[in-house]
Every structure is written in C-alpha cells, then in structure tokens.
Design a protein around this motif. Structure first.
Motif, PDB file in Angstrom:
ATOM      1  N   GLU A  48       0.820  -1.215   0.000  1.00  0.00           N
ATOM      2  CA  GLU A  48       0.000   0.000   0.000  1.00  0.00           C
ATOM      3  C   GLU A  48       0.851   1.259   0.000  1.00  0.00           C
ATOM      4  O   GLU A  48       0.475   2.272  -0.590  1.00  0.00           O
ATOM      5  CB  GLU A  48      -1.002   0.003   1.151  1.00  0.00           C
ATOM      6  N   HIS A  49       2.006   1.222   0.638  1.00  0.00           N
ATOM      7  CA  HIS A  49       2.858   2.409   0.638  1.00  0.00           C
ATOM      8  C   HIS A  49       3.741   2.476  -0.604  1.00  0.00           C
ATOM      9  O   HIS A  49       4.025   3.559  -1.088  1.00  0.00           O
ATOM     10  CB  HIS A  49       3.678   2.475   1.934  1.00  0.00           C
TER      11      HIS A  49
ATOM     12  N   GLY B 127      -6.286   3.858   3.833  1.00  0.00           N
ATOM     13  CA  GLY B 127      -6.251   3.172   5.120  1.00  0.00           C
ATOM     14  C   GLY B 127      -6.928   1.817   5.081  1.00  0.00           C
ATOM     15  O   GLY B 127      -6.707   0.978   5.943  1.00  0.00           O
ATOM     16  N   GLU B 128      -7.781   1.599   4.078  1.00  0.00           N
ATOM     17  CA  GLU B 128      -8.466   0.317   3.908  1.00  0.00           C
ATOM     18  C   GLU B 128      -8.321  -0.243   2.503  1.00  0.00           C
ATOM     19  O   GLU B 128      -8.256  -1.447   2.323  1.00  0.00           O
ATOM     20  CB  GLU B 128      -9.949   0.451   4.237  1.00  0.00           C
ATOM     21  N   ARG B 129      -8.320   0.656   1.529  1.00  0.00           N
ATOM     22  CA  ARG B 129      -8.273   0.223   0.140  1.00  0.00           C
ATOM     23  C   ARG B 129      -7.172   0.978  -0.616  1.00  0.00           C
ATOM     24  O   ARG B 129      -6.916   2.144  -0.347  1.00  0.00           O
ATOM     25  CB  ARG B 129      -9.597   0.492  -0.562  1.00  0.00           C
TER      26      ARG B 129
ATOM     27  N   THR C  46      -8.926  -1.879  -7.565  1.00  0.00           N
ATOM     28  CA  THR C  46      -9.265  -1.600  -6.173  1.00  0.00           C
ATOM     29  C   THR C  46      -8.830  -2.819  -5.381  1.00  0.00           C
ATOM     30  O   THR C  46      -9.331  -3.921  -5.596  1.00  0.00           O
ATOM     31  CB  THR C  46     -10.775  -1.354  -5.995  1.00  0.00           C
ATOM     32  N   LEU C  47      -7.853  -2.618  -4.492  1.00  0.00           N
ATOM     33  CA  LEU C  47      -7.296  -3.713  -3.695  1.00  0.00           C
ATOM     34  C   LEU C  47      -7.591  -3.458  -2.220  1.00  0.00           C
ATOM     35  O   LEU C  47      -7.645  -2.303  -1.790  1.00  0.00           O
ATOM     36  CB  LEU C  47      -5.782  -3.788  -3.865  1.00  0.00           C
ATOM     37  N   ARG C  48      -7.747  -4.541  -1.483  1.00  0.00           N
ATOM     38  CA  ARG C  48      -7.891  -4.407  -0.028  1.00  0.00           C
ATOM     39  C   ARG C  48      -7.218  -5.586   0.661  1.00  0.00           C
ATOM     40  O   ARG C  48      -7.162  -6.691   0.124  1.00  0.00           O
ATOM     41  CB  ARG C  48      -9.340  -4.264   0.393  1.00  0.00           C
TER      42      ARG C  48
ATOM     43  N   THR D 140     -10.147  -6.104  -7.486  1.00  0.00           N
ATOM     44  CA  THR D 140     -10.993  -6.154  -8.673  1.00  0.00           C
ATOM     45  C   THR D 140     -10.591  -5.038  -9.619  1.00  0.00           C
ATOM     46  O   THR D 140     -10.009  -4.024  -9.212  1.00  0.00           O
ATOM     47  CB  THR D 140     -12.481  -5.990  -8.310  1.00  0.00           C
ATOM     48  N   ALA D 141     -10.902  -5.249 -10.887  1.00  0.00           N
ATOM     49  CA  ALA D 141     -10.697  -4.247 -11.932  1.00  0.00           C
ATOM     50  C   ALA D 141     -11.590  -4.640 -13.103  1.00  0.00           C
ATOM     51  O   ALA D 141     -11.883  -5.830 -13.291  1.00  0.00           O
ATOM     52  CB  ALA D 141      -9.238  -4.196 -12.379  1.00  0.00           C
TER      53      ALA D 141
END
Length: 182
Positions: A34-35, A68-70, A90-92, A106-107
C-alpha cells in the motif's frame, strides 16, 4: 513434423520453473504494497511469447491512493503502436497483518476476484482477465488469460514484476515490467 515440434514445445513450457515463496528471499527488504504503490509511478514493460519473441512493449503511468483500507491504483498504458488502455484496480487487505499479508482486488475485465500475498520483499498476484489484444488484420480481439505476477522490491523506489501468462492452462508468454516511483 511441424505439429510434433509444437507439441514438444507446449510440453516443455509446462515444465518451466516459476518463483515460489519457498525460494530464498533476495534481500531483507520488506515490501509494503500500500505504501509502495501510493503516489505516482512510471513503469516500462514488454510482453514476449513462449518462443521469446517480443510482441508488445509499453509505458504505463500509475497513480495510487491508499485510504487506510483500500488501495486504488489507476494504470494508464501507452503501447508502442500508440494505442492506449486504462485499468483501475481496487485492492484491499484480507488477512490479519502478518509477515504474509493477503490481498484481494478487482478491476474491469478481471474475472471474479484477484488474490495476492505479500512476503518479505515479494508479492504474488493471480487473476484471470479478458485482455484486449490488437489483431493484425482488423479490430481488437479479447483473449481470456491467467496472470501469475511475481514482484520483487529491488530498492525503495524500484520494483520488478514478471508475470507468467497462460491461456487454456498453457504458458503463452510473460510480461516483464520495471516500476519506478516518481
């Protein structure tokens, strides 16, 4: 004879080695997906078929936002022939925060859900997608393929991605991409 050679090539392609989390780590770096993907990046890549012929090359600009979530990741591709494509992921995170962090995403064009796992300096991302592919004699075709992406953090601002591509269960080629943070 021609079909015998093709059959032998397909059989050999099924035996090629692929990365694994059982392989020793290449470094003590820790990929924090995420970072790493937050912010702007540029990447350079190419697709080569199973025989090693480079079929397409591209440049992709990426813009990632982590809330922070996605993780929302917008990828804008420009291919050597001037054609363009955009993919918005969109990743989580799906598992508890551990050394082996799991993800789903998903994409548009991706069939069902993509699944991934982070471990140390690596990330493995697997999904099936309807991929637009230009045809030599006319309009773009869509091919359903499976991607098995392996990414390695090489430095704080560089990530190497090798994606193994299959169709109908057979290796058809690979995509190699080098990501650079801006």
């Amino acid at each position: 004879m021609k079909y015998l050679a093709l059959t032998a090539l397909i059989a050999l392609s099924a035996c090629t080695g692929k990365p694994s989390f059982n392989d020793p780590a290449l470094s003590d770096r820790q990929l924090d997906l995420e970072h790493y993907f937050e912010g702007e990046q540029i990447a350079y890549g190419q697709f080569q078929d199973i025989l090693g012929t480079v079929r397409r090359s591209f440049v992709v600009t990426l813009d990632g936002v982590w809330d922070g979530e996605r993780l929302r990741l917008v990828e804008d591709f420009v291919y050597e022939d001037g054609s363009t494509e955009q993919r918005i992921w969109t990743l989580r995170k799906t598992g508890p925060i551990t050394e082996n962090q799991t993800w789903e995403g998903t994409a548009p064009g991706v069939i069902a859900t993509a699944f991934g796992q982070e471990q140390g300096d690596r990330f493995n991302w697997r999904y099936e997608i309807d991929l637009p592919v230009p045809s030599a004699d006319g309009p773009t075709e869509t091919l359903r393929v499976q991607f098995d992406d392996w990414m390695w953090l090489q430095s704080d601002d560089r990530l190497l991605n090798i994606a193994y591509v299959k169709r109908f269960g057979f290796d058809i080629g690979q995509v190699v991409i080098s990501f650079e943070k801006q």
